[in-house]
Design an enzyme around this catalytic site. Structure first.
Site, PDB file in Angstrom:
ATOM      1  N   TYR A 150       0.799  -1.259   0.076  1.00 41.00           N
ATOM      2  CA  TYR A 150       0.150   0.018   0.099  1.00 41.00           C
ATOM      3  C   TYR A 150       0.963   1.287   0.074  1.00 41.00           C
ATOM      4  O   TYR A 150       0.634   2.566  -0.456  1.00 41.00           O
ATOM      5  CB  TYR A 150      -1.103  -0.092   1.365  1.00 41.00           C
ATOM      6  CG  TYR A 150      -2.388   0.850   1.135  1.00 41.00           C
ATOM      7  CD1 TYR A 150      -3.075   0.568  -0.053  1.00 41.00           C
ATOM      8  CD2 TYR A 150      -2.445   1.906   2.022  1.00 41.00           C
ATOM      9  CE1 TYR A 150      -4.097   1.444  -0.310  1.00 41.00           C
ATOM     10  CE2 TYR A 150      -3.719   2.616   1.889  1.00 41.00           C
ATOM     11  CZ  TYR A 150      -4.467   2.554   0.566  1.00 41.00           C
ATOM     12  OH  TYR A 150      -5.591   3.321   0.437  1.00 41.00           O
ATOM     13  N   LYS A 198      -3.029   8.611   3.004  1.00 42.84           N
ATOM     14  CA  LYS A 198      -4.376   8.260   3.634  1.00 42.84           C
ATOM     15  C   LYS A 198      -4.121   8.874   4.851  1.00 42.84           C
ATOM     16  O   LYS A 198      -5.070   9.396   5.865  1.00 42.84           O
ATOM     17  CB  LYS A 198      -4.855   7.077   3.645  1.00 42.84           C
ATOM     18  CG  LYS A 198      -5.068   6.347   2.201  1.00 42.84           C
ATOM     19  CD  LYS A 198      -6.597   7.140   1.829  1.00 42.84           C
ATOM     20  CE  LYS A 198      -6.939   6.202   0.638  1.00 42.84           C
ATOM     21  NZ  LYS A 198      -8.171   7.017  -0.148  1.00 42.84           N
TER      22      LYS A 198
HETATM   23  P1  NAP Z   1     -12.517   3.746  -8.327  1.00 40.09           P
HETATM   24  O1  NAP Z   1     -13.939   3.022  -8.650  1.00 40.09           O
HETATM   25  O2  NAP Z   1     -11.206   3.235  -9.329  1.00 40.09           O
HETATM   26  O3  NAP Z   1     -12.422   5.117  -7.836  1.00 40.09           O
HETATM   27  C1  NAP Z   1     -11.321   5.983  -7.581  1.00 40.09           C
HETATM   28  C2  NAP Z   1     -11.876   7.304  -8.313  1.00 40.09           C
HETATM   29  O4  NAP Z   1     -10.597   8.357  -8.019  1.00 40.09           O
HETATM   30  C3  NAP Z   1     -11.918   7.190  -9.776  1.00 40.09           C
HETATM   31  O5  NAP Z   1     -13.221   8.002 -10.156  1.00 40.09           O
HETATM   32  C4  NAP Z   1     -10.733   7.884 -10.327  1.00 40.09           C
HETATM   33  O6  NAP Z   1     -10.924   8.470 -11.726  1.00 40.09           O
HETATM   34  C5  NAP Z   1     -10.817   9.101  -9.363  1.00 40.09           C
HETATM   35  N1  NAP Z   1      -9.605   9.944  -9.624  1.00 40.09           N
HETATM   36  C6  NAP Z   1      -8.235   9.378  -9.608  1.00 40.09           C
HETATM   37  N2  NAP Z   1      -7.521  10.725  -9.870  1.00 40.09           N
HETATM   38  C7  NAP Z   1      -8.193  11.757 -10.118  1.00 40.09           C
HETATM   39  C8  NAP Z   1      -8.163  13.055 -10.207  1.00 40.09           C
HETATM   40  N3  NAP Z   1      -6.924  13.738 -10.439  1.00 40.09           N
HETATM   41  N4  NAP Z   1      -9.102  13.932 -10.507  1.00 40.09           N
HETATM   42  C9  NAP Z   1     -10.342  13.349  -9.930  1.00 40.09           C
HETATM   43  N5  NAP Z   1     -10.487  12.107  -9.773  1.00 40.09           N
HETATM   44  C10 NAP Z   1      -9.444  11.236  -9.977  1.00 40.09           C
HETATM   45  O7  NAP Z   1     -11.781   2.928  -6.859  1.00 40.09           O
HETATM   46  P2  NAP Z   1     -12.618   2.948  -5.292  1.00 40.09           P
HETATM   47  O8  NAP Z   1     -11.867   1.629  -4.710  1.00 40.09           O
HETATM   48  O9  NAP Z   1     -13.989   3.289  -5.429  1.00 40.09           O
HETATM   49  O10 NAP Z   1     -11.829   4.220  -4.910  1.00 40.09           O
HETATM   50  C11 NAP Z   1     -12.562   5.284  -4.067  1.00 40.09           C
HETATM   51  C12 NAP Z   1     -11.997   5.797  -2.533  1.00 40.09           C
HETATM   52  O11 NAP Z   1     -12.114   4.579  -1.876  1.00 40.09           O
HETATM   53  C13 NAP Z   1     -10.459   5.981  -2.982  1.00 40.09           C
HETATM   54  O12 NAP Z   1     -10.200   7.002  -2.037  1.00 40.09           O
HETATM   55  C14 NAP Z   1      -9.807   4.626  -2.341  1.00 40.09           C
HETATM   56  O13 NAP Z   1      -8.435   4.856  -1.953  1.00 40.09           O
HETATM   57  C15 NAP Z   1     -10.814   4.331  -1.181  1.00 40.09           C
HETATM   58  N6  NAP Z   1     -10.818   3.039  -0.579  1.00 40.09           N
HETATM   59  C16 NAP Z   1     -10.850   2.234  -1.397  1.00 40.09           C
HETATM   60  C17 NAP Z   1     -10.906   0.769  -0.889  1.00 40.09           C
HETATM   61  C18 NAP Z   1     -10.915  -0.495  -1.874  1.00 40.09           C
HETATM   62  O14 NAP Z   1     -10.551  -1.693  -1.467  1.00 40.09           O
HETATM   63  N7  NAP Z   1     -11.568  -0.375  -3.070  1.00 40.09           N
HETATM   64  C19 NAP Z   1     -10.769   0.344   0.429  1.00 40.09           C
HETATM   65  C20 NAP Z   1     -10.465   1.615   1.321  1.00 40.09           C
HETATM   66  C21 NAP Z   1     -10.745   3.202   0.605  1.00 40.09           C
HETATM   67  P3  NAP Z   1     -10.308   7.708 -12.837  1.00 40.09           P
HETATM   68  O15 NAP Z   1     -10.513   6.411 -13.154  1.00 40.09           O
HETATM   69  O16 NAP Z   1     -10.157   8.544 -13.955  1.00 40.09           O
HETATM   70  O17 NAP Z   1      -8.574   7.872 -12.270  1.00 40.09           O
END
Ligand code: NAP
Length: 256
Positions: free
Chosen positions: A156, A163
């Protein structure tokens, strides 16, 4: 009566139907909120438009790369024109260059460190600053975090450090914006199979590890994140701010 009837919100971070942002947006919309969505770059516009379109063809969908101040300003200008006021904001955005999410943290480049923090942590500050003047009746800002902020989770790496900055920013924002009745909280989610998650080396192992070691002996469901996002948006959480709420099958309490 719907829990957040008549509230307006903006959702950052829907990439596709697996996105955590989509799970929370669905819960917010189901309970009466009128939502706007942003997408990063033309590549995702169609995806987001198709999903957001299920809430009505007039749903506001705007481009926003959160590293660009002018795009953030344009988003909130349009939201003000369309909604007048804003009650809810979801920050569900993170990014680090792929090579920083494998191998050793000690090898993180200056540029990878900068980009990870800009996109994943500073953006919350920039969005909160732009949203606050529209939250004239108070508001709820929710950001997505992960346990790698506080303990070492192999692979990570720099995202864990970003984070940690996100969670600390949540507390400072909660202090600054509290007098305006704007609450700022993080949800720390257990692993969910999304586009961003698949970029982390060993993600499948992480899912298995949680299933084996979390008190509830299972991984979490996206709709459980939706339910917690809804709680934080609702009056039920009216006195909760600056917190990290764990939705992780209890994994965070374990010492071994
Ligand atoms: P996701 O569907 O890939 O969402 C991530 C989003 O961030 C995408 O829409 C992405 O757009 C956007 N993003 C990245 N760079 C950006 C920028 N410069 N400007 C605007 N948007 C941007 O994945 P997710 O897992 O749902 O992630 C959402 C949040 O949850 C994140 O903060 C992640 O760290 C957190 N989280 C996830 C998990 C897990 O296991 N999935 C666990 C804990 C926390 P693009 O695709 O265009 O880059």
């Amino acid at each position: 009566m719907p829990l957040i009837d008549g509230k307006t919100g903006i959702v950052f971070g829907v990439a596709n139907k697996r996105s955590i942002a989509w799970a929370i947006a669905q819960a917010w919309a189901r309970e009466g909120a009128k939502l706007a969505f942003t997408y990063q770059g033309e590549r995702l516009k169609e995806n987001v438009a198709e999903l957001a379109g299920t809430f009505g063809t007039d749903t506001l969908i705007l481009p926003c790369d959160v590293t660009r101040d002018e795009e953030i300003a344009a988003v909130f200008k349009t939201v003000e024109e369309r909604f007048g006021k804003l009650n809810l904001l979801l920050h569900s955005i993170a990014f680090a260059p792929k090579d920083a999410l494998e191998g050793e943290f000690v090898n993180t480049s200056r540029e990878a460190f900068r980009v990870a923090h800009d996109v994943s942590a500073y953006s919350l500050v920039a969005l909160a600053r732009a949203a606050a003047p529209l939250m004239t009746d108070g508001g709820s800002i929710v950001a997505m975090s992960y346990y790698g902020a506080e303990k070492v989770v192999p692979h990570y790496n720099v995202m864990g450090v970003a984070k940690a900055a996100l969670e600390a920013s949540t507390r400072y924002l909660a202090y600054d914006l509290g007098p305006k009745k704007i609450r700022v909280n993080c949800i720390s989610a257990g692993p969910v199979n999304t586009l961003a998650a698949r970029g982390i080396a060993g993600f499948t192992e992480m899912l298995k590890h949680y299933e084996a070691h979390a008190p509830l002996k299972r991984n979490i469901l996206p709709e459980e994140l939706g339910a917690t996002g809804l709680f934080l948006a609702s009056d039920g959480a009216a006195a909760i701010t600056g917190q990290v709420v764990y939705v992780d099958s209890g994994y965070q309490i374990m010492g071994m």
